[in-house]
Design a protein around this motif. Structure first.
Motif, short mmCIF file in Angstrom:
data_model
loop_
_atom_site.label_atom_id
_atom_site.label_comp_id
_atom_site.label_asym_id
_atom_site.label_seq_id
_atom_site.Cartn_x
_atom_site.Cartn_y
_atom_site.Cartn_z
N ASP A 100 1.04 -1.24 0.01
CA ASP A 100 -0.10 0.12 -0.07
C ASP A 100 0.93 1.25 -0.20
N GLY A 101 1.89 1.24 0.65
CA GLY A 101 2.77 2.52 0.63
C GLY A 101 4.20 1.98 0.88
N TRP A 102 5.20 3.01 0.64
CA TRP A 102 6.59 2.93 0.85
C TRP A 102 7.04 4.39 1.53
N LEU A 103 7.55 3.87 2.96
CA LEU A 103 7.95 5.05 3.58
C LEU A 103 9.19 5.87 3.22
N ARG A 139 1.17 -0.35 9.75
CA ARG A 139 0.97 -2.08 9.58
C ARG A 139 0.32 -2.42 10.83
N GLU A 140 0.25 -1.79 11.94
CA GLU A 140 -0.41 -2.28 12.97
C GLU A 140 -2.02 -1.90 12.29
N ALA A 141 -2.13 -0.94 11.56
CA ALA A 141 -3.71 -0.55 11.15
C ALA A 141 -3.91 -1.37 10.09
N GLY A 142 -3.02 -2.40 9.65
CA GLY A 142 -3.47 -3.45 8.67
C GLY A 142 -3.25 -3.15 7.32
N LEU A 143 -2.24 -2.15 7.25
CA LEU A 143 -1.69 -1.96 5.80
C LEU A 143 -0.43 -2.77 5.56
N ARG A 144 -0.25 -2.80 4.16
CA ARG A 144 1.00 -3.40 3.84
C ARG A 144 1.86 -2.21 3.18
N VAL A 145 3.11 -2.13 4.12
CA VAL A 145 3.92 -1.07 4.24
C VAL A 145 5.34 -1.57 4.29
N ASP A 146 6.28 -0.87 3.45
CA ASP A 146 7.66 -1.27 3.71
C ASP A 146 8.12 0.45 3.57
N ALA A 150 11.03 3.08 -4.11
CA ALA A 150 9.73 2.87 -3.95
C ALA A 150 8.93 2.57 -5.05
N ASP A 151 9.50 2.88 -6.37
CA ASP A 151 8.67 2.38 -7.61
C ASP A 151 8.91 1.24 -7.79
N ARG A 152 10.23 0.78 -7.76
CA ARG A 152 10.52 -0.83 -7.65
C ARG A 152 9.78 -1.76 -7.00
N SER A 153 9.47 -1.35 -5.86
CA SER A 153 8.58 -1.97 -4.71
C SER A 153 7.19 -2.41 -5.46
N GLY A 154 6.76 -1.53 -6.15
CA GLY A 154 5.38 -1.67 -6.81
C GLY A 154 4.22 -1.19 -5.94
N ALA A 155 4.91 -0.41 -4.67
CA ALA A 155 3.73 0.02 -3.99
C ALA A 155 2.97 1.06 -4.79
N TYR A 156 1.76 1.23 -4.01
CA TYR A 156 0.58 2.30 -4.67
C TYR A 156 1.14 3.62 -4.44
N ALA A 157 1.89 3.79 -3.34
CA ALA A 157 2.20 5.29 -3.05
C ALA A 157 3.42 5.39 -2.24
N VAL A 165 -3.01 9.51 7.21
CA VAL A 165 -2.20 8.62 6.26
C VAL A 165 -2.86 7.42 5.75
N ALA A 166 -3.15 6.75 7.09
CA ALA A 166 -3.88 5.31 6.72
C ALA A 166 -4.99 5.30 5.93
N ALA A 167 -5.92 6.24 6.28
CA ALA A 167 -7.21 6.28 5.26
C ALA A 167 -6.86 6.72 4.05
N ALA A 168 -5.88 7.72 3.65
CA ALA A 168 -5.39 8.05 2.49
C ALA A 168 -4.93 6.97 1.61
N LEU A 169 -4.23 6.10 2.52
CA LEU A 169 -3.60 4.75 1.57
C LEU A 169 -4.52 4.11 1.21
N ARG A 170 -5.48 3.71 2.14
CA ARG A 170 -6.66 2.65 1.85
C ARG A 170 -7.48 3.01 0.73
N ALA A 171 -7.63 4.51 0.78
CA ALA A 171 -8.56 5.08 -0.38
C ALA A 171 -7.91 4.63 -1.81
N LEU A 172 -6.42 4.98 -1.75
CA LEU A 172 -5.53 4.77 -2.97
C LEU A 172 -5.56 3.47 -3.43
N ARG A 173 -5.55 2.45 -2.35
CA ARG A 173 -5.61 1.13 -2.84
C ARG A 173 -7.18 0.48 -3.38
N GLU A 174 -8.13 1.18 -3.01
CA GLU A 174 -9.53 0.74 -3.35
C GLU A 174 -10.04 1.26 -4.67
#
Length: 426
Positions: free
Chosen positions: A334-337, A354-361, A376-383, A415-424
């Motif tokens: 979902d995201g790359w920090l 991560r504790e909020a259930g998002l996939r993050v590296d 970040a681009d190479r990881s394939g993350a949404y954002a 941030v969590a809500a924004a990432l989730r929205a981006l994924r969906e």
RNA sequence: GUGGGCGUAGCUCAGGUGGUUAGAGCGCCAGGUUGUGGCCCUGGAGGUCGGGGGUUCAAGUCCCCUCGCUCACCCCA
């Protein structure tokens, strides 16, 4: 594919073994998850048994005369002198576990296991390969045979496979097989000169093995051989008929193969095998199994009927490659920090998300933003979630979508809500 | 256990008849933008040419041995 280039000083996986690494390993995860879902919805529970067994489990179970035990089994003396073996297949250990713990019958178990055989490796054949399978103990009902075959068939279909053939046969039982074997031996002796070199002098060792010899001489010589299914006793005959009619009722296309003689001594009655038509390599058997009503007794336990199958993961995946199916890809992050200050924000935010259930590296170290974004681009993350000194001061992050969309500032708490929205909403 | 093919960078491969510091593409790293990826440009790192021995003034290239990978037989998932 690396060859002999690696210096002798650096270790490599032993001959015939192989590593399964990301992202191919994601496919394995999906494979096992799919199998578990199907068998567990049919009443089978996981049986995790040791990779090591007393060698006698296989010597008595599979049979000394089989190649797998006779010349391919990894067998060694333990420090106290007892003979142990690396399991060459999945059935005997499950039956051993049954005899040891005596769960209530009927008992239905599934397994995922490595299997070891000391052979020369080739395409689709390894010294350590992996199998999934099921075993059902305590029932002679032919409808159980149908269920077991259906599970295997349904699983292969679920993966998307279509180009394979299911062969079935009956091996009879202790009552009708001996008479047939004698009849077969007589026939073979009558045609002795026509057999291939290997089998000419080994008819009496195991006449039925001549049937699945691939050499043209043997094929021709056994063309008019009597069929076992024509000499089944009054128990085995109707049993086989019930299996066939059951498969027909379920629309499962099974071809009777009189030459289907499986290599383990424990098989009785129903035997079956799946062969892929898509695999170009010689090893095209992707799964097989059958009934083993005498196995528990052979291992020293009470007579307990059983049936099961094993499916080879590597070979099925090879078939999937050939048919272009089951290309399981891991879900993207979902995201790359990216932390451009001192790493504190990345440390805390990554855990929080991560504790909020998002996939993050995240990226580590002090590198340029350009380098971080490349990763970040190479990881394939949404954002990418970027925290620089401005963001840290204002309690925000720069949220940069990596697959189209505008970068914007987002308060840390959102941030969590924004990432989730981006994924969906891709 | 038996037989065939092949071993040059992380990956895929070039390197006529032996001749100076072994190359390319991809990938990786960096720069081209004081904080902005994917495209492009420039540069860089990375190889005891699987290992050992031999022939030769000279071997990635020829010979022998060895190890490894691979495919097939046998058997099996």
């Amino acid at each position: 594919m690396s060859t002999g280039r690696t210096p002798a000083s650096t270790p490599r996986a032993p001959r015939g073994t192989h590593d399964v690494l990301w992202p191919e390993s994601a496919r394995w995860e999906a494979f096992v998850a799919t199998f578990a879902r199907i068998v567990e919805s049919s009443g089978y529970g996981l049986a995790a048994t040791p990779v090591l067994e007393h060698a006698s489990v296989f010597r008595r179970g599979i049979g000394e005369s089989s190649d797998v035990v006779g010349k391919e089994m990894y067998e060694f003396e333990d420090r106290d002198g007892t003979m142990l073996a690396l399991r060459p297949e999945g059935t005997a250990p499950v039956v051993r576990a049954y005899l040891q713990h005596r769960p209530v019958l009927p008992w239905k178990a599934w397994y995922l296991t490595p299997a070891f055989r000391h052979e020369r490796p080739q395409a689709g054949r390894y010294r350590q390969h992996h199998q999934v399978g099921i075993e059902a103990l305590g029932e002679t009902d032919a409808d159980l045979d149908v269920e077991v075959i259906w599970v295997a068939e349904h699983f292969l279909r679920t993966l998307g496979l279509a180009d394979y053939v299911l062969s079935i046969n009956s091996m009879g039982d202790g009552r009708c097989r001996p008479a047939y074997v004698a009849l077969l031996a007589r026939y073979l002796h009558d045609h002795e000169d026509e057999l291939c070199e290997d089998h000419r002098h080994r008819i009496d060792a195991n006449p039925m093995r001549v049937l699945d010899c691939k050499r043209p001489e043997c094929r021709a010589a056994t063309e008019g051989v009597p069929y076992l299914i024509d000499h089944l006793c009054e128990d085995c005959g109707p049993h086989f008929e019930r299996v066939r009619s059951g498969l027909r009722a379920l629309g499962i296309d099974a071809r009777i193969d009189h030459r289907l003689v499986r290599g383990f001594d424990y098989y009785t009655r129903t035997t079956f095998e799946f062969a892929s038509g898509a695999i170009e390599a010689a090893q095209n058997g992707i799964g097989g199994g059958g009934r083993y009503d005498g196995l528990a007794e052979a291992m020293g336990g009470p007579p307990t009927p059983g049936i099961g199958f094993g499916i080879g993961i590597e070979r099925v995946l090879l078939a999937c490659d050939a048919e272009g199916c089951f290309e399981a890809a891991p879900p993207p992050l979902d995201g790359w920090l990216i932390d451009l200050v001192d790493g504190t924000s990345a440390r805390d935010l990554s855990i929080e998300l991560r504790e909020a259930g998002l996939r993050v590296d995240r990226g580590f170290g002090t590198r340029s933003l350009k380098a971080h974004l490349r990763a970040a681009d190479r990881s394939g993350a949404y954002a990418a979630v970027i925290v620089g000194s401005d963001e840290q001061a204002s309690g925000t992050v720069a949220l940069r979508p990596l697959r189209g969309g505008e970068q914007r500032q987002v308060p840390r708490g959102e941030v969590a809500a924004a990432l989730r929205a981006l994924r969906e909403t891709p």
